[in-house]
Structure formats: structure tokens, C-alpha cells
Scaffold this motif. Structure first.
Motif, PDB file in Angstrom:
ATOM      1  N   GLU A  31      50.009  34.467  40.913  1.00 18.81           N
ATOM      2  CA  GLU A  31      50.027  33.106  41.454  1.00 18.81           C
ATOM      3  C   GLU A  31      49.049  32.195  40.718  1.00 18.81           C
ATOM      4  OE1 GLU A  31      49.012  31.019  45.729  1.00 18.81           O
ATOM      5  OE2 GLU A  31      50.060  32.942  45.757  1.00 18.81           O
ATOM      6  N   LEU A  32      47.896  32.752  40.309  1.00 21.64           N
ATOM      7  CA  LEU A  32      46.859  31.961  39.648  1.00 21.64           C
ATOM      8  C   LEU A  32      47.020  31.929  38.127  1.00 21.64           C
ATOM      9  CD1 LEU A  32      43.902  33.275  41.800  1.00 21.64           C
ATOM     10  CD2 LEU A  32      44.804  30.945  41.822  1.00 21.64           C
ATOM     11  N   GLY A  33      47.925  32.738  37.599  1.00 20.15           N
ATOM     12  CA  GLY A  33      48.111  32.791  36.152  1.00 20.15           C
ATOM     13  C   GLY A  33      46.962  33.489  35.445  1.00 20.15           C
ATOM     14  N   LEU A  34      46.408  34.511  36.092  1.00 14.04           N
ATOM     15  CA  LEU A  34      45.276  35.258  35.548  1.00 14.04           C
ATOM     16  C   LEU A  34      45.598  36.743  35.503  1.00 14.04           C
ATOM     17  CD1 LEU A  34      42.503  33.540  37.696  1.00 14.04           C
ATOM     18  CD2 LEU A  34      42.893  33.170  35.255  1.00 14.04           C
ATOM     19  N   GLN A  35      44.779  37.487  34.794  1.00 17.06           N
ATOM     20  CA  GLN A  35      44.888  38.943  34.793  1.00 17.06           C
ATOM     21  C   GLN A  35      44.098  39.506  35.971  1.00 17.06           C
ATOM     22  OE1 GLN A  35      46.635  40.865  32.442  1.00 17.06           O
ATOM     23  NE2 GLN A  35      47.447  38.882  31.813  1.00 17.06           N
ATOM     24  N   GLN A  36      44.485  40.674  36.457  1.00 22.87           N
ATOM     25  CA  GLN A  36      43.808  41.289  37.593  1.00 22.87           C
ATOM     26  C   GLN A  36      42.340  41.575  37.289  1.00 22.87           C
ATOM     27  OE1 GLN A  36      45.943  44.688  39.125  1.00 22.87           O
ATOM     28  NE2 GLN A  36      47.917  43.657  38.833  1.00 22.87           N
ATOM     29  N   HIS A  37      42.048  42.003  36.061  1.00 25.46           N
ATOM     30  CA  HIS A  37      40.658  42.321  35.731  1.00 25.46           C
ATOM     31  C   HIS A  37      39.771  41.073  35.776  1.00 25.46           C
ATOM     32  CE1 HIS A  37      42.086  41.195  31.655  1.00 25.46           C
ATOM     33  NE2 HIS A  37      40.826  40.810  31.465  1.00 25.46           N
ATOM     34  N   VAL A  38      40.358  39.899  35.547  1.00 27.38           N
ATOM     35  CA  VAL A  38      39.590  38.655  35.624  1.00 27.38           C
ATOM     36  C   VAL A  38      39.158  38.408  37.066  1.00 27.38           C
ATOM     37  CG1 VAL A  38      39.691  36.139  35.310  1.00 27.38           C
ATOM     38  CG2 VAL A  38      40.704  37.660  33.595  1.00 27.38           C
ATOM     39  N   LEU A  39      40.061  38.635  38.016  1.00 24.89           N
ATOM     40  CA  LEU A  39      39.709  38.454  39.426  1.00 24.89           C
ATOM     41  C   LEU A  39      38.608  39.432  39.835  1.00 24.89           C
ATOM     42  CD1 LEU A  39      43.221  37.945  41.064  1.00 24.89           C
ATOM     43  CD2 LEU A  39      41.564  36.232  40.338  1.00 24.89           C
ATOM     44  N   ARG A  40      38.707  40.690  39.385  1.00 25.51           N
ATOM     45  CA  ARG A  40      37.658  41.662  39.715  1.00 25.51           C
ATOM     46  C   ARG A  40      36.322  41.250  39.090  1.00 25.51           C
ATOM     47  NH1 ARG A  40      42.203  45.044  39.365  1.00 25.51           N
ATOM     48  NH2 ARG A  40      41.895  45.690  37.219  1.00 25.51           N
ATOM     49  N   PHE A  41      36.366  40.729  37.853  1.00 25.27           N
ATOM     50  CA  PHE A  41      35.147  40.276  37.195  1.00 25.27           C
ATOM     51  C   PHE A  41      34.540  39.098  37.947  1.00 25.27           C
ATOM     52  CE2 PHE A  41      33.143  37.410  34.032  1.00 25.27           C
ATOM     53  CZ  PHE A  41      32.084  38.227  33.667  1.00 25.27           C
ATOM     54  N   TRP A  42      35.366  38.136  38.336  1.00 35.31           N
ATOM     55  CA  TRP A  42      34.857  36.984  39.080  1.00 35.31           C
ATOM     56  C   TRP A  42      34.237  37.414  40.404  1.00 35.31           C
ATOM     57  CZ3 TRP A  42      39.161  32.696  38.445  1.00 35.31           C
ATOM     58  CH2 TRP A  42      39.147  32.235  37.127  1.00 35.31           C
ATOM     59  N   GLU A  43      34.766  38.455  41.033  1.00 32.61           N
ATOM     60  CA  GLU A  43      34.161  38.964  42.271  1.00 32.61           C
ATOM     61  C   GLU A  43      32.716  39.388  42.023  1.00 32.61           C
ATOM     62  OE1 GLU A  43      36.395  42.022  44.313  1.00 32.61           O
ATOM     63  OE2 GLU A  43      38.261  40.971  43.872  1.00 32.61           O
ATOM     64  N   SER A  44      32.452  39.924  40.827  1.00 28.86           N
ATOM     65  CA  SER A  44      31.088  40.362  40.506  1.00 28.86           C
ATOM     66  C   SER A  44      30.167  39.176  40.202  1.00 28.86           C
ATOM     67  CB  SER A  44      31.100  41.337  39.322  1.00 28.86           C
ATOM     68  OG  SER A  44      31.410  40.668  38.109  1.00 28.86           O
ATOM     69  N   LYS A  45      30.734  38.056  39.774  1.00 30.95           N
ATOM     70  CA  LYS A  45      29.933  36.890  39.401  1.00 30.95           C
ATOM     71  C   LYS A  45      29.776  35.864  40.521  1.00 30.95           C
ATOM     72  CE  LYS A  45      29.039  38.171  35.264  1.00 30.95           C
ATOM     73  NZ  LYS A  45      27.669  38.548  34.938  1.00 30.95           N
ATOM     74  N   PHE A  46      30.725  35.849  41.452  1.00 32.11           N
ATOM     75  CA  PHE A  46      30.714  34.866  42.533  1.00 32.11           C
ATOM     76  C   PHE A  46      30.767  35.599  43.874  1.00 32.11           C
ATOM     77  CE2 PHE A  46      32.928  32.880  38.899  1.00 32.11           C
ATOM     78  CZ  PHE A  46      32.060  31.843  38.639  1.00 32.11           C
ATOM     79  N   PRO A  47      29.620  35.732  44.546  1.00 29.81           N
ATOM     80  CA  PRO A  47      29.605  36.475  45.817  1.00 29.81           C
ATOM     81  C   PRO A  47      30.452  35.820  46.908  1.00 29.81           C
ATOM     82  CG  PRO A  47      27.474  35.429  45.404  1.00 29.81           C
ATOM     83  CD  PRO A  47      28.307  35.229  44.172  1.00 29.81           C
ATOM     84  N   GLN A  48      30.864  34.572  46.704  1.00 30.89           N
ATOM     85  CA  GLN A  48      31.700  33.888  47.682  1.00 30.89           C
ATOM     86  C   GLN A  48      33.105  34.481  47.727  1.00 30.89           C
ATOM     87  OE1 GLN A  48      30.017  32.405  45.203  1.00 30.89           O
ATOM     88  NE2 GLN A  48      28.515  31.085  46.176  1.00 30.89           N
ATOM     89  N   ILE A  49      33.495  35.171  46.657  1.00 29.03           N
ATOM     90  CA  ILE A  49      34.819  35.788  46.611  1.00 29.03           C
ATOM     91  C   ILE A  49      34.698  37.177  47.240  1.00 29.03           C
ATOM     92  CG2 ILE A  49      36.709  36.578  45.141  1.00 29.03           C
ATOM     93  CD1 ILE A  49      35.652  34.626  42.986  1.00 29.03           C
ATOM     94  N   GLN A  50      35.227  37.303  48.435  1.00 28.94           N
ATOM     95  CA  GLN A  50      35.156  38.572  49.155  1.00 28.94           C
ATOM     96  C   GLN A  50      36.507  38.887  49.782  1.00 28.94           C
ATOM     97  OE1 GLN A  50      31.933  38.287  51.948  1.00 28.94           O
ATOM     98  NE2 GLN A  50      30.395  38.378  50.362  1.00 28.94           N
ATOM     99  N   PRO A  51      37.437  39.434  48.987  1.00 33.34           N
ATOM    100  CA  PRO A  51      38.722  39.784  49.575  1.00 33.34           C
ATOM    101  C   PRO A  51      38.553  40.935  50.568  1.00 33.34           C
ATOM    102  CG  PRO A  51      38.562  40.655  47.359  1.00 33.34           C
ATOM    103  CD  PRO A  51      37.350  39.800  47.581  1.00 33.34           C
ATOM    104  N   MET A  52      39.468  41.010  51.504  1.00 33.69           N
ATOM    105  CA  MET A  52      39.457  42.142  52.423  1.00 33.69           C
ATOM    106  C   MET A  52      39.804  43.384  51.622  1.00 33.69           C
ATOM    107  SD  MET A  52      41.368  40.953  55.920  1.00 33.69           S
ATOM    108  CE  MET A  52      42.020  42.587  55.996  1.00 33.69           C
ATOM    109  N   LYS A  53      39.152  44.476  51.934  1.00 32.46           N
ATOM    110  CA  LYS A  53      39.473  45.730  51.249  1.00 32.46           C
ATOM    111  C   LYS A  53      39.926  46.742  52.283  1.00 32.46           C
ATOM    112  CE  LYS A  53      36.599  45.065  47.229  1.00 32.46           C
ATOM    113  NZ  LYS A  53      35.506  45.558  46.412  1.00 32.46           N
ATOM    114  N   ARG A  54      41.073  47.328  52.024  1.00 37.32           N
ATOM    115  CA  ARG A  54      41.639  48.326  52.920  1.00 37.32           C
ATOM    116  C   ARG A  54      41.247  49.717  52.432  1.00 37.32           C
ATOM    117  NH1 ARG A  54      43.862  46.352  57.511  1.00 37.32           N
ATOM    118  NH2 ARG A  54      45.465  47.923  57.451  1.00 37.32           N
ATOM    119  N   ALA A  55      41.697  50.702  53.151  1.00 32.20           N
ATOM    120  CA  ALA A  55      41.425  52.083  52.755  1.00 32.20           C
ATOM    121  C   ALA A  55      41.883  52.283  51.315  1.00 32.20           C
ATOM    122  CB  ALA A  55      42.171  53.041  53.679  1.00 32.20           C
ATOM    123  N   GLY A  56      41.078  52.952  50.563  1.00 30.84           N
ATOM    124  CA  GLY A  56      41.395  53.166  49.157  1.00 30.84           C
ATOM    125  C   GLY A  56      40.954  52.024  48.257  1.00 30.84           C
TER     126      GLY A  56
END
Length: 156
Positions: A31-56
Motif C-alpha cells: 500500500e505504501l510502495g515500500l519494501q517490508q525490510h524498510v518498514l522493519r527498519f523504520w520501526e527501529s528508528k521511530f519508536p512511534q511505529i508500534q504495530p500489533m504483534k501476534r504469536a510468532g
């Protein structure tokens, strides 16, 4: 007798998700036109990004997460901010991104941003904090370049 109902139904079985539905990392990235690893990287740089995490550890992004990520993407990719610049902007705005980044000529403090502010007109898509952040980064780069130039002159 075997039938292949799944194949017959094909893509029509899937319907578009509602705007309020949670998105997996692959759906969010698409939807954002990005790679998945970019979203994971941004999670490490921006603590405001906190997706819900399910089992696993599977991530689910809320609609407000997607909006926040879209704002970060715009600042980084379209407006030329650095990650450090966006982090400073978030710090100055108490962890929130301004809805629309604008600057009025009357809002610019000449002392804070030096002569650069005189070249910034209203409606340029920048605000005072953003201009100051970029200016700070440019001054750091200027210091690095001056030091390198001195070293080159000493050791030709």
C-alpha cells in the motif's frame, strides 16, 4: 470426483479490505510502495511505529500506523528529509508529525536560521523546525568538509 473450487473462484473470492482493517506487513508495504525490510527498519528508528504483534511475531498495522508511515515516507522520499531530520521533527512536536508542514515568512526567526530564512517563502512546504533541522545538518556537513579541506592542504 475432485473439483477445484478455489481455482474456479479465483481472485474474485478476495475483496478489498476496508480502510479500518488491520494490515499485515506485506499489505502495508504494498500500500505504501515500500519494501517490508524498510518498514522493519523504520520501526527501529521511530519508536512511534508500534504495530500489533501476534504469536510468532507477525505484525499487524493499524490504519493510524499506515497514515504515520505514509507521512514519514513523504518526508523522507518526497521532501528530502533525512531520518535524523524526521526524528528531530518528531522530538520537537512531541512524537507527532504535523499534518501539513508549512512556514509563513512572519514565523521565521532570522536569528535562528540565519540568512537561509530570507530565501524561504510562505507555502514552500517547510516549517521553522524543519528548516532549523536541515540547517543544523548542513552546518555539521560544512564543518566536516572544512576539516577535510584543512587535512588535504596540510598533506597534499
Amino acid at each position: 470426483m475432485k473439483t477445484n473450487l478455489g481455482a474456479a473462484a479465483g481472485p474474485s473470492r478476495r475483496t478489498a479490505k476496508s480502510d479500518s482493517a488491520f494490515r499485515t506487513i506485506s499489505e502495508a508495504a504494498k500500500e505504501l510502495g515500500l519494501q517490508q525490510h524498510v518498514l522493519r527498519f523504520w520501526e527501529s528508528k521511530f519508536p512511534q511505529i508500534q504495530p500489533m504483534k501476534r504469536a510468532g511475531g507477525r505484525r499487524y498495522y493499524r490504519p493510524e500506523d499506515i497514515e504515520f508511515l505514509a507521512s514519514i515516507r513523504t518526508l523522507l522520499h518526497d521532501q528530502g528529509f533525512t531520518i535524523k531530520g524526521v526524528q528531530k521533527l518528531l522530538d520537537q512536536n512531541k512524537g507527532k508529525l504535523p499534518g501539513e508542514i508549512t512556514v509563513n515568512a512572519s514565523d521565521v526567526d532570522q536569528g535562528a536560521v540565519g540568512g537561509f530564512a530570507s530565501g524561504v517563502s510562505s507555502n514552500t512546504g517547510l516549517n521553522k523546525a524543519a528548516v532549523e533541522g536541515v540547517l543544523g545538518e548542513l552546518q555539521e556537513l560544512q564543518d566536516i568538509l572544512r576539516a577535510s579541506l584543512r587535512d588535504i592542504k596540510k598533506n597534499p
